[in-house]
Design a protein around this motif. Structure first.
Motif, short mmCIF file in Angstrom:
data_model
loop_
_atom_site.label_atom_id
_atom_site.label_comp_id
_atom_site.label_asym_id
_atom_site.label_seq_id
_atom_site.Cartn_x
_atom_site.Cartn_y
_atom_site.Cartn_z
N LEU A 18 -31.93 -10.73 -48.01
CA LEU A 18 -30.56 -10.47 -49.00
C LEU A 18 -30.66 -11.87 -49.90
CD1 LEU A 18 -27.58 -9.70 -50.15
CD2 LEU A 18 -27.58 -12.41 -48.53
N GLN A 19 -31.48 -12.65 -49.67
CA GLN A 19 -32.18 -13.39 -50.82
C GLN A 19 -33.23 -13.12 -51.52
OE1 GLN A 19 -33.06 -17.27 -48.03
NE2 GLN A 19 -31.75 -18.01 -49.28
N LEU A 20 -34.26 -12.36 -50.39
CA LEU A 20 -35.39 -11.92 -51.37
C LEU A 20 -34.90 -10.41 -52.38
CD1 LEU A 20 -38.07 -12.07 -51.96
CD2 LEU A 20 -38.62 -9.84 -49.97
N LYS A 21 -33.74 -9.68 -51.95
CA LYS A 21 -33.19 -9.01 -52.99
C LYS A 21 -32.38 -9.47 -54.37
CE LYS A 21 -29.17 -5.74 -52.07
NZ LYS A 21 -28.11 -5.69 -51.96
N ARG A 22 -31.90 -10.75 -54.33
CA ARG A 22 -30.98 -11.57 -54.41
C ARG A 22 -32.36 -11.83 -56.14
NH1 ARG A 22 -25.15 -13.02 -52.04
NH2 ARG A 22 -24.02 -11.48 -52.37
N LEU A 23 -33.32 -12.43 -55.44
CA LEU A 23 -33.77 -13.18 -56.05
C LEU A 23 -34.81 -12.05 -57.28
CD1 LEU A 23 -35.82 -15.95 -57.02
CD2 LEU A 23 -36.67 -14.98 -54.85
N LYS A 24 -35.38 -10.71 -56.66
CA LYS A 24 -35.49 -9.69 -57.36
C LYS A 24 -34.80 -9.88 -58.36
CE LYS A 24 -39.41 -7.76 -54.86
NZ LYS A 24 -39.53 -7.03 -53.72
N TRP A 25 -33.72 -9.98 -58.23
CA TRP A 25 -32.45 -9.16 -59.57
C TRP A 25 -32.43 -10.78 -60.80
CZ3 TRP A 25 -28.17 -11.73 -60.56
CH2 TRP A 25 -26.99 -11.14 -61.16
N THR A 26 -32.52 -11.64 -59.91
CA THR A 26 -32.33 -12.94 -60.95
C THR A 26 -33.73 -12.79 -61.64
OG1 THR A 26 -31.44 -13.89 -59.18
CG2 THR A 26 -31.82 -14.93 -61.01
N LEU A 27 -34.97 -12.39 -60.99
CA LEU A 27 -36.16 -12.55 -61.97
C LEU A 27 -35.48 -11.65 -63.03
CD1 LEU A 27 -38.93 -12.91 -59.53
CD2 LEU A 27 -38.50 -14.28 -60.92
N ARG A 28 -35.10 -9.96 -62.86
CA ARG A 28 -34.95 -9.03 -63.85
C ARG A 28 -33.81 -9.40 -64.79
NH1 ARG A 28 -34.92 -6.18 -59.35
NH2 ARG A 28 -32.57 -4.75 -59.90
N GLN A 29 -32.63 -10.63 -64.15
CA GLN A 29 -31.95 -11.05 -65.27
C GLN A 29 -32.47 -11.60 -66.18
OE1 GLN A 29 -29.60 -9.69 -65.16
NE2 GLN A 29 -27.86 -10.71 -66.10
N THR A 30 -33.28 -13.09 -65.50
CA THR A 30 -33.78 -13.91 -66.43
C THR A 30 -34.77 -13.13 -67.76
OG1 THR A 30 -36.13 -14.09 -65.14
CG2 THR A 30 -34.34 -15.92 -64.75
N GLN A 31 -35.41 -12.19 -67.26
CA GLN A 31 -36.32 -11.77 -68.21
C GLN A 31 -35.53 -11.18 -70.00
OE1 GLN A 31 -39.61 -11.96 -68.03
NE2 GLN A 31 -38.84 -13.21 -66.91
N GLN A 32 -34.03 -11.38 -69.72
CA GLN A 32 -33.14 -11.06 -71.71
C GLN A 32 -33.56 -12.93 -71.80
OE1 GLN A 32 -32.16 -8.16 -71.58
NE2 GLN A 32 -33.07 -7.52 -69.73
N VAL A 33 -34.08 -13.87 -71.33
CA VAL A 33 -34.36 -14.90 -71.52
C VAL A 33 -35.69 -15.02 -72.16
CG1 VAL A 33 -33.73 -17.10 -71.13
CG2 VAL A 33 -31.81 -15.50 -69.93
#
Ligand code: ZN
Length: 429
Positions: A18-33
């Motif tokens: 779950l952490q890995l899945k959510r980390l990957k999601w977070t990484l994609r999210q940070t690419q908006q910044v």
């Protein structure tokens, strides 16, 4: 009791996936910044290079300075119309950090607070007085919505008018209270002076500043409750990041929502369980303001033992924030250490102020302490003896010579929010 048993007792294997899945999601999210586009580019990595949790080490840290440089909305990863609320950090050093929340963020936040409150035995039968600042400070609304989610009867008393706060506890049959530990001590003093027994109160949730075990014993005795330590920071929603369970031996940190590392604050190297260092957090479910490897400045360690309550790995109580740490003649001193010493001495009360001056190029620390009511006799030889005793006890704990000034009971300021007990008058170095 559990609020979300499946998540609170998730197996190690399921948690990692779950952490890995959510980390990957977070990484994609940070690419908006733009800050993160730049940081990743400089490190020569793309989100696709992060394939396991160990790959986290490849990502650069985020610091408080990065967030300040992004003031006000530079860290937001979603369009402004999706932001439904903002809070800010207190901004005691430089510009405050603006934290944005989407509707989903607010839902996640209240879920974590609900877990914490149910973990210490609170239910919809409880009446909860939230005696903290309700403004931009996250402690007010954060706990408010978490408690409502559990179904408690919430009394949004905020701070101020301490006598009225005590009347509310008695009149409404308040069973649980949330405030800073320093304000809790003030409540106890005022309740005692009013002869109020606060008989219904059974649970105290104290946070927003580090506090010692002797402070816990004192608050439990004087308010007649069980005291729990609450940890959070505005950059990660606010309170609710980690919380004590009924064992009161370390704080459960919610690993499905926060990826935790402990590092050596100087070298940045990872430290193992049982090794004290700086807490670094990567939030895993934040939409509006995702962060990568955020250096909290808080000093703690991962605990080795499994908790009998069945929840995940704990962190030790925070020793102090690096912001609170004073460096006096090269020695590190936390105000919580001073509090700890004073509480162990019956001749003095728990209220104190610290003044730091530079005299002939040397740091001098002066500590004003209130005498306890019992010892306040006013006889000079008595004062000198108490003064020596307090200075000696401080010297042996801090490893530092200090000047102790005794003052009358009630002479020092009381604090409704975070205590400001240190006045550093050294100026620029
Ligand atoms: Zn536990």
């Amino acid at each position: 009791m559990f609020w979300n048993k499946a998540m609170e007792t998730i197996s190690a294997g399921d948690l990692e996936a779950l952490q890995l899945k959510r980390l990957k999601w977070t990484l994609r999210q940070t690419q908006q910044v733009s800050l993160y586009q730049k940081k990743m580019k400089e490190a020569g990595i793309t989100p696709d290079d992060i394939r396991s949790l160990d790959d986290l080490q490849k990502i650069p840290f985020t610091t408080k300075k990065d967030l300040q440089a992004g003031y006000p909305f530079g860290l937001l990863a979603v369009p402004k119309r999706e932001i439904v609320r903002i809070h800010t950090t207190s901004g005691t050093t430089g510009k405050p950090t603006v934290v944005g929340y989407t509707r989903a963020d607010l839902g996640n936040w209240s879920e974590l607070i609900a877990r914490n409150m149910v973990m210490v035995g609170l239910t919809d039968e409880d009446t909860f007085q939230n005696a903290v600042n309700y403004g931009l400070f996250t402690g007010g609304l954060g706990f408010h919505y978490g408690a409502e989610r559990v179904g408690m009867t919430v009394v949004p008393s905020a701070t101020g008018n301490t006598k009225r706060q005590i009347e509310m506890i008695e009149d409404f049959g308040v069973t649980a209270i949330h405030c800073t530990p320093s304000y809790a001590m003030h409540l106890a003093e005022v309740a005692e002076s009013m002869g109020a027994e606060l008989a219904t109160l059974k649970t105290g949730i104290f946070g927003a500043e580090p506090w010692s075990e002797s402070m816990r014993a004192e608050l439990e005795k004087r308010l007649g409750l069980t005291a729990y330590d609450s940890y959070g920071l505005s950059e990660m929603y606010g309170p609710g990041v980690a919380f004590e369970c009924r064992e009161r031996d370390g704080l459960h940190i919610w690993h499905d929502s926060y990826l935790v590392e402990i590092i050596d604050p100087v070298t940045g190297e990872a430290l193992g369980p049982g090794e004290r260092g700086e807490l670094v957090i990567t939030p895993l479910v934040k939409e509006a303001m995702p962060l990568l490897r955020y250096r909290t400045g808080d000093v703690t360690m991962l605990m080795e033992d499994e908790c009998p309550c069945g929840r995940g790995q704990k962190i030790a109580r925070i020793t102090g924030r690096s912001d609170d740490m004073l460096v006096i003649r090269g020695i590190n001193v936390f105000p919580s250490q001073i509090e700890h010493v004073l509480l162990s001495l019956p001749e003095v009360g728990e209220q104190f102020m610290v003044y730091i001056d530079r005299v002939k190029h040397l740091d001098e620390m002066t500590i004003e302490v209130e005498m306890s009511k019992a010892s306040f006799s006013g006889e000079l030889q008595d004062l000198a003896r108490v003064q020596r005793h307090v200075a000696g006890a401080l010297h042996s704990t801090l490893g530092l010579r200090t000047t102790v000034k005794l003052v009358e009971p009630g002479a020092l300021p009381r604090f409704e929010g975070k205590a400001r007990r240190v006045v550093d008058r050294r100026g620029a170095i």
